[in-house]
Design a protein around this motif. Sequence first.
Motif, PDB file in Angstrom:
ATOM      1  N   VAL A 279       0.839  -1.202   0.000  1.00  0.00           N
ATOM      2  CA  VAL A 279       0.000   0.000   0.000  1.00  0.00           C
ATOM      3  C   VAL A 279       0.874   1.252   0.000  1.00  0.00           C
ATOM      4  O   VAL A 279       0.597   2.227  -0.711  1.00  0.00           O
ATOM      5  N   ARG A 280       1.935   1.227   0.804  1.00  0.00           N
ATOM      6  CA  ARG A 280       2.863   2.360   0.839  1.00  0.00           C
ATOM      7  C   ARG A 280       3.480   2.599  -0.542  1.00  0.00           C
ATOM      8  O   ARG A 280       3.540   3.743  -1.027  1.00  0.00           O
ATOM      9  N   ALA A 281       3.964   1.533  -1.162  1.00  0.00           N
ATOM     10  CA  ALA A 281       4.588   1.671  -2.479  1.00  0.00           C
ATOM     11  C   ALA A 281       3.604   2.209  -3.514  1.00  0.00           C
ATOM     12  O   ALA A 281       3.945   3.064  -4.339  1.00  0.00           O
ATOM     13  N   GLU A 282       2.368   1.735  -3.455  1.00  0.00           N
ATOM     14  CA  GLU A 282       1.355   2.206  -4.401  1.00  0.00           C
ATOM     15  C   GLU A 282       1.043   3.683  -4.167  1.00  0.00           C
ATOM     16  O   GLU A 282       0.884   4.452  -5.134  1.00  0.00           O
ATOM     17  N   MET A 283       0.971   4.113  -2.925  1.00  0.00           N
ATOM     18  CA  MET A 283       0.736   5.524  -2.631  1.00  0.00           C
ATOM     19  C   MET A 283       1.851   6.394  -3.186  1.00  0.00           C
ATOM     20  O   MET A 283       1.621   7.458  -3.764  1.00  0.00           O
ATOM     21  N   PHE A 284       3.091   5.943  -3.017  1.00  0.00           N
ATOM     22  CA  PHE A 284       4.220   6.703  -3.552  1.00  0.00           C
ATOM     23  C   PHE A 284       4.118   6.840  -5.069  1.00  0.00           C
ATOM     24  O   PHE A 284       4.412   7.914  -5.623  1.00  0.00           O
ATOM     25  N   ARG A 285       3.703   5.780  -5.732  1.00  0.00           N
ATOM     26  CA  ARG A 285       3.543   5.851  -7.183  1.00  0.00           C
ATOM     27  C   ARG A 285       2.433   6.824  -7.563  1.00  0.00           C
ATOM     28  O   ARG A 285       2.561   7.609  -8.510  1.00  0.00           O
ATOM     29  N   ARG A 286       1.342   6.801  -6.812  1.00  0.00           N
ATOM     30  CA  ARG A 286       0.199   7.667  -7.118  1.00  0.00           C
ATOM     31  C   ARG A 286       0.517   9.147  -6.954  1.00  0.00           C
ATOM     32  O   ARG A 286      -0.035   9.999  -7.649  1.00  0.00           O
ATOM     33  N   ILE A 287       1.405   9.471  -6.014  1.00  0.00           N
ATOM     34  CA  ILE A 287       1.701  10.886  -5.779  1.00  0.00           C
ATOM     35  C   ILE A 287       3.023  11.318  -6.410  1.00  0.00           C
ATOM     36  O   ILE A 287       3.510  12.415  -6.171  1.00  0.00           O
ATOM     37  N   GLY A 288       3.598  10.447  -7.236  1.00  0.00           N
ATOM     38  CA  GLY A 288       4.739  10.851  -8.047  1.00  0.00           C
ATOM     39  C   GLY A 288       6.104  10.829  -7.388  1.00  0.00           C
ATOM     40  O   GLY A 288       7.031  11.497  -7.866  1.00  0.00           O
ATOM     41  N   ILE A 289       6.260  10.057  -6.322  1.00  0.00           N
ATOM     42  CA  ILE A 289       7.568   9.993  -5.655  1.00  0.00           C
ATOM     43  C   ILE A 289       8.057   8.545  -5.553  1.00  0.00           C
ATOM     44  O   ILE A 289       8.732   8.167  -4.593  1.00  0.00           O
ATOM     45  N   ALA A 290       7.751   7.740  -6.542  1.00  0.00           N
ATOM     46  CA  ALA A 290       8.123   6.327  -6.515  1.00  0.00           C
ATOM     47  C   ALA A 290       9.634   6.128  -6.453  1.00  0.00           C
ATOM     48  O   ALA A 290      10.107   5.091  -5.976  1.00  0.00           O
ATOM     49  N   ASP A 291      10.395   7.118  -6.922  1.00  0.00           N
ATOM     50  CA  ASP A 291      11.857   6.968  -6.875  1.00  0.00           C
ATOM     51  C   ASP A 291      12.373   6.874  -5.445  1.00  0.00           C
ATOM     52  O   ASP A 291      13.470   6.357  -5.204  1.00  0.00           O
ATOM     53  N   LEU A 292      11.573   7.360  -4.469  1.00  0.00           N
ATOM     54  CA  LEU A 292      12.006   7.309  -3.076  1.00  0.00           C
ATOM     55  C   LEU A 292      11.969   5.897  -2.498  1.00  0.00           C
ATOM     56  O   LEU A 292      12.428   5.667  -1.381  1.00  0.00           O
ATOM     57  N   LEU A 293      11.429   4.965  -3.259  1.00  0.00           N
ATOM     58  CA  LEU A 293      11.388   3.572  -2.817  1.00  0.00           C
ATOM     59  C   LEU A 293      12.708   2.858  -3.106  1.00  0.00           C
ATOM     60  O   LEU A 293      12.948   1.772  -2.578  1.00  0.00           O
ATOM     61  N   ILE A 294      13.560   3.488  -3.919  1.00  0.00           N
ATOM     62  CA  ILE A 294      14.794   2.830  -4.366  1.00  0.00           C
ATOM     63  C   ILE A 294      15.999   3.693  -3.995  1.00  0.00           C
ATOM     64  O   ILE A 294      16.017   4.886  -4.311  1.00  0.00           O
ATOM     65  N   PRO A 295      16.999   3.133  -3.315  1.00  0.00           N
ATOM     66  CA  PRO A 295      18.175   3.937  -2.949  1.00  0.00           C
ATOM     67  C   PRO A 295      18.926   4.405  -4.180  1.00  0.00           C
ATOM     68  O   PRO A 295      19.113   3.644  -5.132  1.00  0.00           O
TER      69      PRO A 295
END
Length: 299
Positions: A279-295
Amino acid sequence: MKHVIVITGASSGFGALTARALAEAGHTVYASMRETTGRNASAVADVAKYAAEHKVDLRSVELDVASQESADAGIGRIIADNGHLDVVIHNAGHMSFGPAEAFTPEQFAQLYDINVLSTQRVNRAALPQLRKQGKGLLVWVSSSSARGGTPPYLSPYFAAKAAMDSLAVSYASELTRWGIETSIIVPGAFTKGTNHFAHSGKPADTARAAEYDDGPYAGVPDMALEGLASLEPSDADAADVAKEIVRVVDLPFGKRPFRSHIDPSEDGAEIVNGVADRVRAEMFRRIGIADLLIPRVNA
């Protein structure tokens, strides 16, 4: 690759096991603890003896996680000795056992300080160096109790570990662009191999606690503890937590798992955490900050 590592609360339990295992794997390991010339002097001697006998780079360092000054000094010494710091392992913690109502608010605050605020003090001491390097790893020793089955009479500990886990998740996305990875290790309720249950805190309000000894909750504490022990397989080994931390540390940058469960009793935390992390990862994708999931790999 050889890393310089500090692990908090390393005088016993998961901390001591992990410090030794990481040193055996070839790393420079600082087993941090408080009162190195007092109550933990014997633990310091054990560290030195183990290092000499096994010919590993295992050292002790004074670091009281309840003091920012001590955290700053301990981390500062490690950086001064080596010129860098690669891995910080948040392991320090304490357990309590008894009816929630019988613990004073001050006791709740103390458990929160040991299990949660301690990590903030160490982070504030260590993160400037890791950010300067543009690379590093934070390992957080959480607990399946944060989201798995939660038996009664462990409320201050459960609440604190849930808070620490939540803090780890929040920190993770604020550090990836600095090149700092996060791995959350989730042990289950190991009733053997550590001193968690044997050294657990008790309610200060003994009169209030006594009111739970009879009546509708008579016998529940023993049932809860015996039930936990019965779920644990006979071959459950607390050293498996240390082995998993070694595995995670030794993985290449960018390949380390965000979360890893070592729970022989399978209390359900892995299922709940899996949903929450998705759910956290999907939220990040929805708000445009998915890059923060990857170092980020920094030059």
